[in-house]
Design an enzyme around this catalytic site. Structure first.
Site, PDB file in Angstrom:
ATOM      1  N   LEU A  45       0.828  -1.217   0.000  1.00 35.72           N
ATOM      2  CA  LEU A  45       0.000   0.000   0.000  1.00 35.72           C
ATOM      3  C   LEU A  45       0.851   1.251   0.000  1.00 35.72           C
ATOM      4  O   LEU A  45       0.437   2.309  -0.460  1.00 35.72           O
ATOM      5  CB  LEU A  45      -0.883   0.020   1.254  1.00 35.72           C
ATOM      6  N   GLY A  46       2.030   1.165   0.570  1.00 32.44           N
ATOM      7  CA  GLY A  46       2.889   2.342   0.631  1.00 32.44           C
ATOM      8  C   GLY A  46       4.107   2.067   1.478  1.00 32.44           C
ATOM      9  O   GLY A  46       4.235   0.997   2.081  1.00 32.44           O
ATOM     10  N   GLU A  47       4.968   3.057   1.498  1.00 37.04           N
ATOM     11  CA  GLU A  47       6.207   2.906   2.256  1.00 37.04           C
ATOM     12  C   GLU A  47       6.544   4.236   2.898  1.00 37.04           C
ATOM     13  O   GLU A  47       6.450   5.283   2.265  1.00 37.04           O
ATOM     14  CB  GLU A  47       7.331   2.477   1.309  1.00 37.04           C
ATOM     15  N   GLY A  48       6.909   4.222   4.183  1.00 39.52           N
ATOM     16  CA  GLY A  48       7.328   5.436   4.866  1.00 39.52           C
ATOM     17  C   GLY A  48       8.788   5.327   5.258  1.00 39.52           C
ATOM     18  O   GLY A  48       9.508   4.466   4.761  1.00 39.52           O
ATOM     19  N   ARG A  49       9.214   6.230   6.164  1.00 37.96           N
ATOM     20  CA  ARG A  49      10.620   6.214   6.582  1.00 37.96           C
ATOM     21  C   ARG A  49      10.962   4.967   7.370  1.00 37.96           C
ATOM     22  O   ARG A  49      12.083   4.482   7.337  1.00 37.96           O
ATOM     23  CB  ARG A  49      10.901   7.430   7.486  1.00 37.96           C
ATOM     24  N   SER A  52       7.175  -0.525   5.648  1.00 34.61           N
ATOM     25  CA  SER A  52       6.387  -0.729   4.436  1.00 34.61           C
ATOM     26  C   SER A  52       5.050  -1.287   4.895  1.00 34.61           C
ATOM     27  O   SER A  52       4.986  -2.030   5.875  1.00 34.61           O
ATOM     28  CB  SER A  52       7.063  -1.756   3.528  1.00 34.61           C
ATOM     29  N   VAL A  53       3.975  -0.924   4.174  1.00 34.28           N
ATOM     30  CA  VAL A  53       2.639  -1.349   4.593  1.00 34.28           C
ATOM     31  C   VAL A  53       2.001  -2.184   3.484  1.00 34.28           C
ATOM     32  O   VAL A  53       2.049  -1.804   2.313  1.00 34.28           O
ATOM     33  CB  VAL A  53       1.750  -0.121   4.920  1.00 34.28           C
ATOM     34  N   LYS A  67       1.920  -3.473   8.855  1.00 28.34           N
ATOM     35  CA  LYS A  67       3.060  -2.551   8.808  1.00 28.34           C
ATOM     36  C   LYS A  67       4.311  -3.314   9.214  1.00 28.34           C
ATOM     37  O   LYS A  67       4.401  -3.832  10.326  1.00 28.34           O
ATOM     38  CB  LYS A  67       2.790  -1.383   9.769  1.00 28.34           C
ATOM     39  N   ASP A 165       4.156  13.258  15.348  1.00 31.15           N
ATOM     40  CA  ASP A 165       4.367  13.174  13.895  1.00 31.15           C
ATOM     41  C   ASP A 165       3.039  13.420  13.151  1.00 31.15           C
ATOM     42  O   ASP A 165       2.639  12.628  12.297  1.00 31.15           O
ATOM     43  CB  ASP A 165       4.943  11.792  13.547  1.00 31.15           C
TER      44      ASP A 165
HETATM   45  N1  LIG Z   1      -4.360   0.979   7.824  1.00 33.96           N
HETATM   46  C1  LIG Z   1      -4.077   1.373   6.596  1.00 33.96           C
HETATM   47  N2  LIG Z   1      -4.981   1.230   5.614  1.00 33.96           N
HETATM   48  C2  LIG Z   1      -4.712   1.635   4.362  1.00 33.96           C
HETATM   49  N3  LIG Z   1      -3.537   2.178   3.972  1.00 33.96           N
HETATM   50  C3  LIG Z   1      -2.586   2.345   4.897  1.00 33.96           C
HETATM   51  C4  LIG Z   1      -2.781   1.950   6.256  1.00 33.96           C
HETATM   52  N4  LIG Z   1      -1.656   2.250   6.949  1.00 33.96           N
HETATM   53  C5  LIG Z   1      -0.810   2.806   6.085  1.00 33.96           C
HETATM   54  N5  LIG Z   1      -1.348   2.868   4.840  1.00 33.96           N
HETATM   55  C6  LIG Z   1      -0.724   3.389   3.611  1.00 33.96           C
HETATM   56  O1  LIG Z   1       0.655   3.086   3.650  1.00 33.96           O
HETATM   57  C7  LIG Z   1       1.425   4.284   3.490  1.00 33.96           C
HETATM   58  C8  LIG Z   1       2.730   4.132   4.242  1.00 33.96           C
HETATM   59  O2  LIG Z   1       2.487   4.180   5.642  1.00 33.96           O
HETATM   60  P1  LIG Z   1       3.656   4.375   6.689  1.00 33.96           P
HETATM   61  O3  LIG Z   1       3.026   4.577   8.020  1.00 33.96           O
HETATM   62  O4  LIG Z   1       4.657   3.270   6.534  1.00 33.96           O
HETATM   63  O5  LIG Z   1       4.413   5.634   6.205  1.00 33.96           O
HETATM   64  P2  LIG Z   1       3.968   7.158   6.174  1.00 33.96           P
HETATM   65  O6  LIG Z   1       3.084   7.449   7.359  1.00 33.96           O
HETATM   66  O7  LIG Z   1       3.437   7.446   4.798  1.00 33.96           O
HETATM   67  O8  LIG Z   1       5.335   7.890   6.335  1.00 33.96           O
HETATM   68  P3  LIG Z   1       6.216   8.004   7.647  1.00 33.96           P
HETATM   69  O9  LIG Z   1       6.030   6.759   8.455  1.00 33.96           O
HETATM   70  O10 LIG Z   1       7.580   8.167   7.095  1.00 33.96           O
HETATM   71  O11 LIG Z   1       5.697   9.220   8.355  1.00 33.96           O
HETATM   72  C9  LIG Z   1       0.503   5.398   4.005  1.00 33.96           C
HETATM   73  O12 LIG Z   1       0.819   6.661   3.472  1.00 33.96           O
HETATM   74  C10 LIG Z   1      -0.865   4.912   3.546  1.00 33.96           C
HETATM   75  O13 LIG Z   1      -1.111   5.304   2.211  1.00 33.96           O
END
Ligand SMILES: Nc1ncnc2c1ncn2[C@@H]1O[C@H](COP(=O)(O)OP(=O)(O)OP(=O)(O)O)[C@@H](O)[C@H]1O
Length: 353
Positions: A45-49, A52-53, A67, A165
């Site tokens: 779905l995505g990746e943050g710092r 990965s989700v 996550k 955050d």
């Molecule tokens: N419960 C969820 N349902 C649907 N999508 C999700 C969920 N949790 C996270 N995501 C998707 O995954 C992406 C990555 O999430 P993640 O928390 O790893 O990083 P982030 O919040 O985008 O960045 P960072 O953690 O660096 O602040 C999110 O931006 C969102 O689009």
């Protein structure tokens, strides 16, 4: 980073809850592999710092977001299960709470309910931004529901929690476009060094301290972003960037609310309807922490529909154009500085994906 405030004393309600509430489910790695098709790229779905989700489906048919934390091996001093258990007891309808976790071998995974409308950032700047699904009513709903979640963390949760955050990627949207704020209180679980490198993303308060007032500042920036569809920091030229409140405030002096509103929202009177969100956003994003409202005051201001309250808000000296002599002094006190070249481009790119 200290995220729980000192009022989380022993013998608090939180302890009572801890005895009565069942612990979160402990998932096996095998179960989560099966749910996510072995963390298949197509499920991502995505990746943050820090993580990965992945989208997944459990054997009972329910949809989850898993996550998968990065860099966990450096943090063996932290009791992952205990930290997650504390956080998962903090419950509010606008907070995304943890359904369970897995800590097998080197893997540390958090399991959440899946949010079908993904994050606010994907609607403002990412994969859904061209569709413009967020009309004025949805934006107002997101502003209020996200404010309620953070107010709950600050004023009612046991232990009290500083989010630390607040940003658009941490505001997820359910099927009704109500906010579910996520990633609260995870400071201990995330690598500190990386967090420090991300200190110039526009959301961080000038005092650079994780605190309730710092969350209020970040929330103010998020409100301005929500109304305008603009990023917290805009590049002016190769070496200079401008904070969003510095762009908004002069337009407020001129009463040009229509120019602030995201041009993708094409509705009558939209400037008037979103005016309050803009003004509250600017109050929150003031340079001096003690000038900012509390989150419960933010909720009250956003929800109160009385004309008197609106007039009171409009009369705040912050929204009056300073006389020429005053201008430099006022700029030192309020708003966000012009920010010189910094390192958040990489993160911005990741958020859009
Ligand atoms: N419960 C969820 N349902 C649907 N999508 C999700 C969920 N949790 C996270 N995501 C998707 O995954 C992406 C990555 O999430 P993640 O928390 O790893 O990083 P982030 O919040 O985008 O960045 P960072 O953690 O660096 O602040 C999110 O931006 C969102 O689009």
């Amino acid at each position: 980073m200290k995220l729980f405030s000192s009022c989380c004393g022993k013998g608090s309600d939180g302890e009572k809850e801890a005895k009565t509430e069942p612990p979160r489910k402990v998932f096996s790695l095998k179960e989560l592999h099966a749910a996510t098709n072995s963390f298949n790229y197509d499920n991502k779905l995505g990746e943050g710092r820090f993580s990965s989700v992945y989208w997944g489906q459990l054997s009972d048919g329910s949809q989850i977001a898993v996550k998968r934390l990065k860099s966990w091996s450096n943090r063996e001093d932290i009791n992952f299960a205990l930290e997650v258990d504390i956080l998962s007891r903090i419950r509010h309808k606008n907070l995304l709470s943890v359904r369970g976790y897995c800590d097998e071998g080197q893997e540390r995974l958090l399991v959440y309910e899946y949010m079908p409308n993904l994050s606010l950032v994907s609607h403002l700047h990412g994969q859904h931004s061209a569709e413009c699904i967020l009309d004025c009513t949805k934006r107002l709903k997101i502003a209020i529901s996200a404010a309620q979640a953070i107010a709950y963390l600050h004023h009612h949760a046991t232990p009290r929690v500083v989010h630390g955050d607040v940003r658009a990627s941490n505001v997820l949207l359910n099927s009704e476009y109500e906010a579910r704020v996520t990633d609260f209180g995870y400071g201990k679980l995330m690598p500190d060094d990386e967090a420090k490198n991300d200190n110039n993303n526009g959301y961080l308060s000038p005092e650079c301290v994780a605190s309730e007032a710092g969350d209020v500042f970040s929330f103010g920036i998020l409100l301005l972003e929500l109304v305008s569809g603009k990023r917290p920091v805009e590049r002016l030229n190769a070496t200079t960037k401008r904070g969003i409140s510095e762009w908004v405030l002069p337009l407020v002096y001129e009463g040009k609310f229509g120019e602030i509103v995201d041009e993708r929202v094409k509705e009558e009177e939209v400037g008037e309807r979103l005016k309050k969100v803009v003004l509250v956003g600017l109050l929150c994003a003031q340079r001096e922490p003690e000038m900012r409202p509390t989150m419960s005051q933010v909720v009250e201001m956003l929800m109160n529909e009385s004309k008197e309250k609106m007039s009171e808000l409009e009369a705040n000296p912050l929204f009056k154009k300073p006389c020429s002599g005053e201008e430099n002094h006022r700029e030192d006190q309020e708003g966000v500085d012009v920010i010189s070249e910094e390192k958040d481009d990489h993160h911005q790119q990741q958020e859009e994906e």
